[in-house]
Design a protein around this motif. Sequence first.
Motif, PDB file in Angstrom:
ATOM      1  N   GLY A 561       0.717  -1.373   0.097  1.00 22.57           N
ATOM      2  CA  GLY A 561       0.170  -0.107  -0.108  1.00 22.57           C
ATOM      3  C   GLY A 561       0.809   1.254  -0.085  1.00 22.57           C
ATOM      4  N   ASP A 562       2.014   1.275   0.038  1.00 20.19           N
ATOM      5  CA  ASP A 562       3.104   2.379   0.195  1.00 20.19           C
ATOM      6  C   ASP A 562       3.706   2.521  -1.141  1.00 20.19           C
ATOM      7  N   GLU A 563       3.809   3.649  -1.708  1.00 23.26           N
ATOM      8  CA  GLU A 563       4.393   3.787  -2.849  1.00 23.26           C
ATOM      9  C   GLU A 563       5.971   4.036  -2.496  1.00 23.26           C
ATOM     10  N   LEU A 564       6.766   3.170  -3.387  1.00 22.35           N
ATOM     11  CA  LEU A 564       8.122   3.568  -3.105  1.00 22.35           C
ATOM     12  C   LEU A 564       8.718   4.658  -4.187  1.00 22.35           C
ATOM     13  N   ALA A 565       9.658   5.464  -3.631  1.00 19.42           N
ATOM     14  CA  ALA A 565      10.055   6.718  -4.105  1.00 19.42           C
ATOM     15  C   ALA A 565      11.056   6.371  -5.275  1.00 19.42           C
ATOM     16  N   LYS A 566      10.791   6.834  -6.485  1.00 16.87           N
ATOM     17  CA  LYS A 566      11.582   6.453  -7.614  1.00 16.87           C
ATOM     18  C   LYS A 566      12.932   7.051  -7.340  1.00 16.87           C
ATOM     19  N   THR A 568      15.340   6.819  -5.559  1.00 23.00           N
ATOM     20  CA  THR A 568      15.770   6.407  -3.926  1.00 23.00           C
ATOM     21  C   THR A 568      15.710   5.091  -3.675  1.00 23.00           C
ATOM     22  N   MET A 569      14.256   4.475  -3.859  1.00 22.33           N
ATOM     23  CA  MET A 569      13.971   3.076  -3.608  1.00 22.33           C
ATOM     24  C   MET A 569      14.000   2.232  -4.943  1.00 22.33           C
ATOM     25  N   TRP A 570      13.795   2.632  -6.094  1.00 15.38           N
ATOM     26  CA  TRP A 570      13.817   1.845  -7.338  1.00 15.38           C
ATOM     27  C   TRP A 570      14.091   2.840  -8.266  1.00 15.38           C
ATOM     28  N   SER A 571      14.744   2.134  -9.329  1.00 15.99           N
ATOM     29  CA  SER A 571      15.334   2.677 -10.575  1.00 15.99           C
ATOM     30  C   SER A 571      14.888   1.803 -11.636  1.00 15.99           C
ATOM     31  N   GLU A 572      14.945   2.274 -13.156  1.00 15.42           N
ATOM     32  CA  GLU A 572      14.760   1.310 -14.179  1.00 15.42           C
ATOM     33  C   GLU A 572      16.044   1.692 -15.096  1.00 15.42           C
ATOM     34  N   ARG A 573      16.115   0.761 -16.064  1.00 14.25           N
ATOM     35  CA  ARG A 573      16.900   0.838 -17.209  1.00 14.25           C
ATOM     36  C   ARG A 573      16.230   0.045 -18.342  1.00 14.25           C
ATOM     37  N   THR A 574      16.701   0.296 -19.759  1.00 15.63           N
ATOM     38  CA  THR A 574      15.997  -0.516 -20.606  1.00 15.63           C
ATOM     39  C   THR A 574      16.801  -1.226 -21.432  1.00 15.63           C
ATOM     40  N   ASP A 575      16.732  -2.536 -21.325  1.00 15.58           N
ATOM     41  CA  ASP A 575      17.519  -3.595 -22.167  1.00 15.58           C
ATOM     42  C   ASP A 575      17.378  -3.486 -23.698  1.00 15.58           C
ATOM     43  N   GLY A 576      18.033  -4.572 -24.178  1.00 14.87           N
ATOM     44  CA  GLY A 576      18.334  -4.607 -25.725  1.00 14.87           C
ATOM     45  C   GLY A 576      16.933  -4.882 -26.315  1.00 14.87           C
ATOM     46  N   SER A 577      15.919  -5.360 -25.725  1.00 15.36           N
ATOM     47  CA  SER A 577      14.543  -5.693 -26.417  1.00 15.36           C
ATOM     48  C   SER A 577      13.626  -4.553 -25.851  1.00 15.36           C
ATOM     49  N   GLY A 578      14.051  -3.579 -25.311  1.00  9.96           N
ATOM     50  CA  GLY A 578      12.875  -2.490 -25.116  1.00  9.96           C
ATOM     51  C   GLY A 578      12.374  -2.914 -23.570  1.00  9.96           C
ATOM     52  N   ASN A 579      12.725  -3.962 -22.845  1.00  6.77           N
ATOM     53  CA  ASN A 579      11.999  -4.222 -21.523  1.00  6.77           C
ATOM     54  C   ASN A 579      12.676  -3.249 -20.581  1.00  6.77           C
ATOM     55  N   TYR A 580      11.881  -3.243 -19.535  1.00  8.57           N
ATOM     56  CA  TYR A 580      12.403  -2.362 -18.344  1.00  8.57           C
ATOM     57  C   TYR A 580      13.086  -3.413 -17.533  1.00  8.57           C
ATOM     58  N   VAL A 581      14.245  -3.166 -16.979  1.00  4.93           N
ATOM     59  CA  VAL A 581      15.116  -3.870 -15.904  1.00  4.93           C
ATOM     60  C   VAL A 581      14.862  -3.146 -14.861  1.00  4.93           C
ATOM     61  N   VAL A 582      14.327  -3.559 -13.643  1.00  2.02           N
ATOM     62  CA  VAL A 582      13.861  -2.712 -12.484  1.00  2.02           C
ATOM     63  C   VAL A 582      14.680  -3.087 -11.379  1.00  2.02           C
ATOM     64  N   THR A 583      15.341  -2.186 -10.604  1.00  3.99           N
ATOM     65  CA  THR A 583      16.240  -2.349  -9.563  1.00  3.99           C
ATOM     66  C   THR A 583      15.360  -1.994  -8.135  1.00  3.99           C
ATOM     67  N   VAL A 584      15.091  -2.616  -7.183  1.00  5.11           N
ATOM     68  CA  VAL A 584      14.475  -2.135  -5.942  1.00  5.11           C
ATOM     69  C   VAL A 584      15.579  -2.316  -4.840  1.00  5.11           C
ATOM     70  N   GLU A 585      15.652  -1.145  -4.067  1.00  7.91           N
ATOM     71  CA  GLU A 585      16.645  -1.237  -2.862  1.00  7.91           C
ATOM     72  C   GLU A 585      15.992  -1.921  -1.953  1.00  7.91           C
ATOM     73  N   GLU A 586      16.715  -2.295  -1.063  1.00 11.31           N
ATOM     74  CA  GLU A 586      16.222  -3.261   0.175  1.00 11.31           C
ATOM     75  C   GLU A 586      15.585  -2.472   1.313  1.00 11.31           C
ATOM     76  N   LYS A 587      15.817  -1.364   1.349  1.00 13.43           N
ATOM     77  CA  LYS A 587      15.393  -0.267   2.214  1.00 13.43           C
ATOM     78  C   LYS A 587      13.741   0.043   1.964  1.00 13.43           C
ATOM     79  N   ALA A 588      13.549  -0.235   0.589  1.00 14.79           N
ATOM     80  CA  ALA A 588      12.086   0.135   0.163  1.00 14.79           C
ATOM     81  C   ALA A 588      11.072  -0.665   0.889  1.00 14.79           C
ATOM     82  N   PHE A 589      11.560  -1.679   1.775  1.00 21.60           N
ATOM     83  CA  PHE A 589      10.522  -2.418   2.281  1.00 21.60           C
ATOM     84  C   PHE A 589      10.431  -2.466   3.779  1.00 21.60           C
TER      85      PHE A 589
END
Length: 742
Positions: A561-566, A568-589
């Motif tokens: 129910g809590d929004e994770l701050a983009k 600081t808590m998560w980020s994304e990058r695009t791979d070679g196929s146009g997909n989004y690779v999402v990284t979530v920090e441990e502190k987000a939970f």
Amino acid sequence: MQRKQGKVLAFLLLLAAAMIAAPFMRTQAAGKLSVVEIDYEAETLTVSTSSSDSYLYYSDSKMKNWECALGTFVNNEYVLDISWVKKTKDYVLTLKGDKSDEVLSVTLPVQNKYLKVKYNCIDESFEAEGSENRPLYWRKADSTTWQPVDDTTVEQMQRLYAKGASLYLRTQQEKGTASNAGARPSKEVKVSLTKQAAAPSLTMKTAGVLTVNDKQEYQVEGDDEWVKVEGKTLDLGQIATTAFADYSSFARDTRVYVRVAATEKKLPSANAVITVKAQEEADSDIEHSFKNSATLELKIPERKKDDEVTREKPSSKNPYEYTIVAADETLEEDAKWTSITSETVLITKEKAPQGSTVYVRKAGRLESKTVYQPESEAWTYTVEEYPAESAVAPGDPSGDADQVDDVTVVDGKVSLTKMEGRNPEHLDFKITVSSYDTDVSKITCGSKELAFTTTKTGTDVINVSITDTTAYEEAVKTRDKAQPVIITLKNGEKIEGKVTLTVLSGASVKTAASFSVTHRKTTYQTGKYEFTIVPGLSIKKDETDPEKRQKTRISKITFRGDELAKGTMWSERTDGSGNYVVTVEEKAFDAAFFKPDTKLNTSYPIVIEMDNGQKVTSGVSVKLFEDAAVTSENNRIVIYEGVGLDGLGNSGSDEKEPEPTIQIKLTFSKDGVAVSKMSWNGTVFMTAILGGGKEIPITLSNLDLKALQLPADKTSLTLPVVFELDNGSIVSTSFWLTLNKN
């Protein structure tokens, strides 16, 4: 000599005593006992006294041993139980009172054991031998109520024929009086009524002629007598004459009952019922209209006159039938008729094209076990021109055109396009109908129903809005492809081949992932978790290539129910196929460990919301763990009322140290771990933590609890007691404390 003198002396003394007492006995013992009633069913004998006896004594004919009956006379009467008296022979019962001067002797008669009874199934009567001319009574085996055998018994026995019954019969008692001892009920005689046989199976080989045999009998409704069958057939036209009256007289439905006749020992069978329906004239007012552009509708409603039904509507018991003859052809004797068993019948344009003739009549019935009725004359109708088919066109979109679903015309069809995983927005179109006022009944795609709403402009335009396509999207396997939509109107018309639906692929998790997160201090929260999101297609067209559509993007990520701050808590990058690779920090939970309803070792989803409103709720999950668990002698959430009480409801004392208030225990999942700090809402407890190993008991004293403070704007606050371990992990989900303002 001395012995003889002694006997004489004793006799003289007794004689003297008797002479003295004689006047007293004559005065006190005047009166006698008498019988009031002997009730053999209640098994009681009522005695009255004329000398105010208090006690009743009873014995047999020998009067050797007397028994005192329990209790006393009431209002000079005593009701004596005689259930102990044997019924197998006459029994002399002697009675006396404590004051009456006479012994009352009553002879209780033997029970009649020679009664024999049988049931004559032909006469439907009970025949008795040895009844001593006393009235017969009967009861069912499972009843205690006795009923007389009289004029009503036949009807009661007939009610038992269907399932059979076990009966008991006896002669009725004659209650005893002072002058007549009466008679007991006779012994009970069991009579079995064997269940009657099932109704005979009948057939009709020709219209109105029943096949029967000479062991059967019949009865026409309204007659009292059963008539023995002579021969092998029954002509219903000859015996059920009231059903075949001329139209000028009052014909009526007539029932004929057929059964296997009874014998002396065997009941008649159940009745087979044949209903002969009254003959009717042909209908002349059957309604006809076009239900839609491809369906002819006929109606044969119930007709009434002065609240009297003059025509019943069609049913399974009152069927009609129709046949269709092509233009320029005539009705043949061997024409095939279709049954009509409801008020309304629908006939397709394919079956009854323009120019053909429809014949309708009340069906003739030839059913071997139930009903016979000749068919009526036929009503006819020559089919006119059918109305035009309904037309479909796009609706009027509203709102931001870039955010609404596509509604366009492609190859003459209305094309509906929406994104997977989100509710439709302005997926609208309109239907124009002619010659009738109707609405939409059902919309399907791929055999699954779509939810919708409608509004109407006049009687000929239906505005349709698709509101939910979930059922279709859950079943369909192919995305990004136009699928046919079938629209069914309430008047039965199906609109096919005029509307298509395309569901654009939504975002999804490329590979399912489940992460395990242990609650730790911020300085230790260095872990990262990675997963891949495959984007979906957007309604928006690609600016560089109008034939293609844009891809949806991640707008936010939430957990518990809590929004994770983009950033600081998560980020994304695009791979070679146009997909989004999402990284979530441990502190987000971390925030989830401070929710009262969070359960450890339970999977919770990471929810990814796309910019088109789609929510990806499955595929990525997290399990939360802590290195220790806290148990309490109290509840999981302990309430502390503040200064003045010791937390357990006991008043404090200035003369001695308050007793400990809360006992808790830490159980560690790892070896060699200890508690470094314990706090509530930032206030550190001063309680010393003693011991080590896998389990550590802790006492929260009253002084520690009194040191806790509520924020100025609160009168009550529930927060976890936070335990920081020396390995950098935290325990916050196991034990909660509610502080109330005193």
